[in-house]
Design a protein around this motif. Structure first.
Motif, PDB file in Angstrom:
ATOM      1  N   MET A  53     -60.199 -23.557 -16.886  1.00  0.00           N
ATOM      2  CA  MET A  53     -59.113 -23.031 -16.099  1.00  0.00           C
ATOM      3  C   MET A  53     -57.800 -23.267 -16.823  1.00  0.00           C
ATOM      4  O   MET A  53     -57.674 -24.163 -17.632  1.00  0.00           O
ATOM      5  CB  MET A  53     -59.052 -23.729 -14.746  1.00  0.00           C
ATOM      6  CG  MET A  53     -60.081 -23.252 -13.783  1.00  0.00           C
ATOM      7  SD  MET A  53     -59.653 -23.868 -12.164  1.00  0.00           S
ATOM      8  CE  MET A  53     -61.285 -23.980 -11.505  1.00  0.00           C
ATOM      9  N   ALA A  54     -56.800 -22.484 -16.478  1.00  0.00           N
ATOM     10  CA  ALA A  54     -55.490 -22.612 -17.099  1.00  0.00           C
ATOM     11  C   ALA A  54     -54.780 -23.843 -16.564  1.00  0.00           C
ATOM     12  O   ALA A  54     -55.011 -24.279 -15.446  1.00  0.00           O
ATOM     13  CB  ALA A  54     -54.658 -21.372 -16.811  1.00  0.00           C
TER      14      ALA A  54
ATOM     15  N   ALA B  22     -56.689 -19.349 -19.169  1.00  0.00           N
ATOM     16  CA  ALA B  22     -58.022 -18.748 -19.190  1.00  0.00           C
ATOM     17  C   ALA B  22     -57.908 -17.337 -19.739  1.00  0.00           C
ATOM     18  O   ALA B  22     -56.907 -16.659 -19.536  1.00  0.00           O
ATOM     19  CB  ALA B  22     -58.604 -18.708 -17.782  1.00  0.00           C
TER      20      ALA B  22
ATOM     21  N   ARG C 289     -63.578 -18.040 -10.803  1.00  0.00           N
ATOM     22  CA  ARG C 289     -63.015 -17.024 -11.702  1.00  0.00           C
ATOM     23  C   ARG C 289     -61.681 -16.498 -11.184  1.00  0.00           C
ATOM     24  O   ARG C 289     -60.741 -16.314 -11.960  1.00  0.00           O
ATOM     25  CB  ARG C 289     -64.008 -15.868 -11.897  1.00  0.00           C
ATOM     26  CG  ARG C 289     -63.521 -14.804 -12.830  1.00  0.00           C
ATOM     27  CD  ARG C 289     -63.287 -15.343 -14.246  1.00  0.00           C
ATOM     28  NE  ARG C 289     -62.721 -14.281 -15.064  1.00  0.00           N
ATOM     29  CZ  ARG C 289     -61.831 -14.462 -16.029  1.00  0.00           C
ATOM     30  NH1 ARG C 289     -61.443 -15.677 -16.341  1.00  0.00           N
ATOM     31  NH2 ARG C 289     -61.352 -13.452 -16.710  1.00  0.00           N
TER      32      ARG C 289
ATOM     33  N   THR D 230     -59.566 -18.089  -9.355  1.00  0.00           N
ATOM     34  CA  THR D 230     -58.598 -19.169  -9.564  1.00  0.00           C
ATOM     35  C   THR D 230     -58.151 -19.207 -11.017  1.00  0.00           C
ATOM     36  O   THR D 230     -56.961 -19.355 -11.308  1.00  0.00           O
ATOM     37  CB  THR D 230     -59.198 -20.525  -9.141  1.00  0.00           C
ATOM     38  OG1 THR D 230     -59.549 -20.451  -7.756  1.00  0.00           O
ATOM     39  CG2 THR D 230     -58.221 -21.664  -9.368  1.00  0.00           C
ATOM     40  N   GLU D 231     -59.091 -19.067 -11.937  1.00  0.00           N
ATOM     41  CA  GLU D 231     -58.733 -19.010 -13.360  1.00  0.00           C
ATOM     42  C   GLU D 231     -57.757 -17.868 -13.634  1.00  0.00           C
ATOM     43  O   GLU D 231     -56.772 -18.046 -14.352  1.00  0.00           O
ATOM     44  CB  GLU D 231     -59.977 -18.801 -14.227  1.00  0.00           C
ATOM     45  CG  GLU D 231     -60.835 -20.013 -14.414  1.00  0.00           C
ATOM     46  CD  GLU D 231     -62.065 -19.713 -15.261  1.00  0.00           C
ATOM     47  OE1 GLU D 231     -62.444 -18.531 -15.398  1.00  0.00           O
ATOM     48  OE2 GLU D 231     -62.637 -20.671 -15.783  1.00  0.00           O
TER      49      GLU D 231
ATOM     50  N   GLN E  35     -54.264 -18.615 -12.170  1.00  0.00           N
ATOM     51  CA  GLN E  35     -53.551 -19.589 -12.999  1.00  0.00           C
ATOM     52  C   GLN E  35     -53.121 -18.970 -14.323  1.00  0.00           C
ATOM     53  O   GLN E  35     -52.030 -19.251 -14.819  1.00  0.00           O
ATOM     54  CB  GLN E  35     -54.417 -20.818 -13.223  1.00  0.00           C
ATOM     55  CG  GLN E  35     -54.570 -21.638 -11.962  1.00  0.00           C
ATOM     56  CD  GLN E  35     -55.530 -22.802 -12.128  1.00  0.00           C
ATOM     57  OE1 GLN E  35     -56.347 -22.839 -13.031  1.00  0.00           O
ATOM     58  NE2 GLN E  35     -55.429 -23.763 -11.221  1.00  0.00           N
ATOM     59  N   ALA E  36     -53.958 -18.130 -14.898  1.00  0.00           N
ATOM     60  CA  ALA E  36     -53.600 -17.455 -16.152  1.00  0.00           C
ATOM     61  C   ALA E  36     -52.413 -16.531 -15.949  1.00  0.00           C
ATOM     62  O   ALA E  36     -51.495 -16.491 -16.772  1.00  0.00           O
ATOM     63  CB  ALA E  36     -54.802 -16.683 -16.692  1.00  0.00           C
TER      64      ALA E  36
END
Length: 121
Positions: free
Chosen positions: A1-2, A16, A47, A49-50, A53-54
């Motif tokens: 994750m980022a 990510a 995914r 959430t990644e 955050q990205a």
């Protein structure tokens, strides 16, 4: 994750990966990075959430570049410098926000520590 976007002297972590979106998939308004095809809610949460955050990390970094560009455009040493009003018009900001972004950009470029919040707002 980022990871959260670091400031100034902190090392940057890469967000990510934003997987490539084929043109035909991007044209479908229901398609978003293939999330609609994930059936397992745990995988979907991870995914999505990644991706969130990205995108946040990318948006934070883009704002930093906007601020540095605004500061460069407002630099009084430039013969073609722009006023905060001119910068605001180009970036579709208010003039007050443009002034804050110019100052934020100057702080970023000088690497000033303890100059206050890294957030231009």
């Amino acid at each position: 994750m980022a990871e959260q976007t670091p400031r100034r002297n902190e090392p940057r972590l890469r967000p990510a990966p934003l997987l490539f979106e084929p043109a035909e998939a991007a044209a479908d308004p229901e398609h978003f990075f293939d999330l609609e095809s994930i059936d397992d809610p745990r995988t979907l949460l991870a995914r999505s959430t990644e991706l969130a955050q990205a995108f946040r990390a990318a948006a934070d970094r883009a704002v930093e570049f906007q601020a540095m560009a605004a500061a460069q455009l407002a630099d009084p040493r430039r013969f073609d410098r722009l006023t905060p009003a001119d910068i605001a018009e180009r970036a579709e900001w208010t003039e007050d926000y443009a002034k804050k972004m110019v100052e934020f950009g100057r702080d970023l470029m000088s690497g000033a520590e303890g100059a206050g919040s890294a957030d231009p707002v």
